[in-house]
Design an enzyme around this catalytic site. Structure first.
Site, PDB file in Angstrom:
ATOM      1  CG  HIS A 276      -1.705  -1.238   1.396  1.00 50.96           C
ATOM      2  ND1 HIS A 276      -2.938  -1.469   0.836  1.00 50.96           N
ATOM      3  CD2 HIS A 276      -1.368  -2.375   2.058  1.00 50.96           C
ATOM      4  CE1 HIS A 276      -3.352  -2.689   1.166  1.00 50.96           C
ATOM      5  NE2 HIS A 276      -2.408  -3.265   1.900  1.00 50.96           N
TER       6      HIS A 276
ATOM      7  CD  GLU B 216       8.935  13.257 -14.529  1.00 48.83           C
ATOM      8  OE1 GLU B 216       7.999  13.875 -14.028  1.00 48.83           O
ATOM      9  OE2 GLU B 216       9.978  13.808 -14.918  1.00 48.83           O
TER      10      GLU B 216
END
Ligand code: ARG
Length: 474
Positions: free
Chosen positions: A161, A295
């Protein structure tokens, strides 16, 4: 510009020239010129077979082969004239061949159609694309393995998570990607194994009345055998889908790694620093070093996924056998290959050049009560407490640490004992990161000795044999 040139090749029963708009929508030469090598190779194999089967004379085939060699040189040297009115690479080469050698050139298309021709060309191209991607994946694995070995004992927080969950080693984390890329290689190997059949000789869709030898052309072009059904041979693009699906999954893997590089290189994480060669500054904020390359790898995965989608949609509901829709297959394949190969090479260089900060990783692992599970396991192991009860006890220990604003290993023995008297001095020892990591010696676990073994084993499995694509998944 008209389509008259192409009509000389197929327009015997046509009077009018095609509309300029028709020429525009029909032309694929800007895309499929990339198939010129495969097209020439296919034509050579076809011509030789026609001679071997007595369909063309030896002299005719000699002239054809010489003409094809001239065309190869012209294209290589940039002297070949490409023009949209000649539609595609197949008509370009055929028209030029006729210009160069005359009558024998007109005979090359005997017992062949552009339908089996293009299917064969693209298969050969995809076969090479699989090999290129495999080589790049192998290089990326090599770089990851070197870094994993270097950091087999470097402690970092492992996440679930995106919350610090349990300490792991950085090497172990990188080895997860080595496995993912190993499966990617095995998917590419499967793709190659399945596409190993040659469509040539299926002709338009039904085969031919000429006494051709399909086994001869299949062999000459490096295929195991001819495709078994002529209708399937001209309409199948599964091989391209297999490649695109493999590429899309690989691109998704790359995007996950890229995302981690983006996260890890933030000042908040500070685990890594991307090399200057693969980052850029900001035009306004002088302090910035942005991980642009990572990215872009993350974003470009979208293109590869879309390329798969694109071909799936072209094929959906398409009746057998050949329809011009199939001409739209190539752009998706080429774009996926270009994008994937670039992303693989860039990722390899980013991993190679990035600087790591083990102290920052360790510091990040020192928060979030990351060794809580180890304390619970200790209660189970040493005090024979049932795991659920141990879970509850450690939950109370965590709450106490939260209230006091300290880490678990900063609680005193008295404080621990107050939560549960069975927590003694030995319990405190399992709270260190080194103990936590070293204890996870189960197969595939994060203990440094296991990671070192995994690196050793993966090197043997993935790197030892050149071109052993996909054996990694076995
Ligand atoms: N350029 C075409 C393609 O890529 C070649 C096949 C043309 N066949 C035809 N029947 N018009 O699919």
């Amino acid at each position: 510009m008209t389509g008259r040139k192409a009509r000389e090749l197929w327009g015997g029963h046509f009077d009018a020239d095609p509309a300029p708009l028709m020429t525009r929508i029909n032309a694929s030469i800007d895309v499929d010129r990339r198939l010129w090598r495969e097209d020439l190779e296919g034509s050579r194999a076809h011509a030789r077979m026609l001679a071997a089967c007595g369909i063309l004379s030896e002299e005719e085939v000699k002239a054809i082969l010489a003409g094809l060699d001239t065309i190869a040189r012209e294209i290589e040297e940039g002297r070949f004239k490409f023009r949209p009115e000649l539609e595609d690479i197949h008509l370009h080469i055929e028209a030029r061949l006729i210009e160069l050698v005359g009558e024998p050139g007109r005979k090359l298309h005997t017992a062949r159609s552009r339908n089996d021709q293009v299917a064969t060309d693209l298969r050969m191209w995809v076969r090479e694309a699989c090999l290129r991607a495999d080589r790049l994946l192998r290089e990326l694995q090599r770089v990851l393995l070197d870094r994993a070995e270097e950091h087999h004992a470097t402690i970092m927080p492992g996440f679930t998570h995106l919350q610090a969950a349990q300490p792991v080693t950085f090497g172990h984390h990188l080895m997860a990607y080595v496995e993912m890329f190993g499966r990617d290689r095995s998917r590419l190997a499967d793709t190659r194994a399945r596409l190993d059949e040659c469509p040539l000789g299926a002709c338009a869709l039904a085969g031919t009345g000429f006494p051709i030898d399909r086994r001869m052309t299949a062999r000459a072009l490096g295929f195991a055998r001819p495709m078994r059904n002529s209708i399937d041979a001209v309409s199948d693009r599964d091989f391209a889908l297999d490649y695109l699906a493999s590429a899309a999954i690989c691109a998704v893997h790359l995007s996950r790694l890229a995302e981690e590089l983006v996260l890890w290189s933030t000042p908040q994480f500070g685990f890594v620093r991307m090399s200057e060669a693969f980052s850029s500054g900001s035009s306004i904020m002088p302090q910035k070093r942005n991980p642009d390359a990572a990215e872009l790898v993350r974003a470009k995965s979208g293109r590869v996924m879309a390329d798969l989608e694109r071909l799936l949609v072209v094929l959906k509901g398409l009746p057998l056998a050949y329809s011009k829709d199939l001409q739209e297959d190539k752009e998706a394949v080429f774009d996926a290959a270009d994008t994937l190969e670039l992303a693989l090479a860039v990722t390899r260089e980013m991993i190679k050049g990035m600087q790591l900060f083990p102290e920052r990783m360790r510091a990040a692992a020192r928060c979030g009560y990351i060794t809580a599970t180890d304390l619970a396991d200790w209660l189970v192991r040493e005090k024979k407490v049932a795991f659920r009860e141990a879970h509850g006890i450690v939950g109370r220990v965590v709450r106490l640490a939260e209230e006091r604003g300290v880490e678990l290993d900063q609680l005193t023995l008295e404080e621990l004992k107050k939560v549960d008297p069975r927590l003694d001095a030995a319990a405190r020892e399992v709270l260190t990161l080194e103990r936590a990591v070293a204890s996870r010696r189960s197969e595939g676990g994060t203990a440094p000795e296991r990671v070192r073994e995994a690196v050793f084993e993966a090197r043997r499995r993935y790197l030892e044999e050149e071109g052993a694509a996909g054996e990694g998944a076995a």
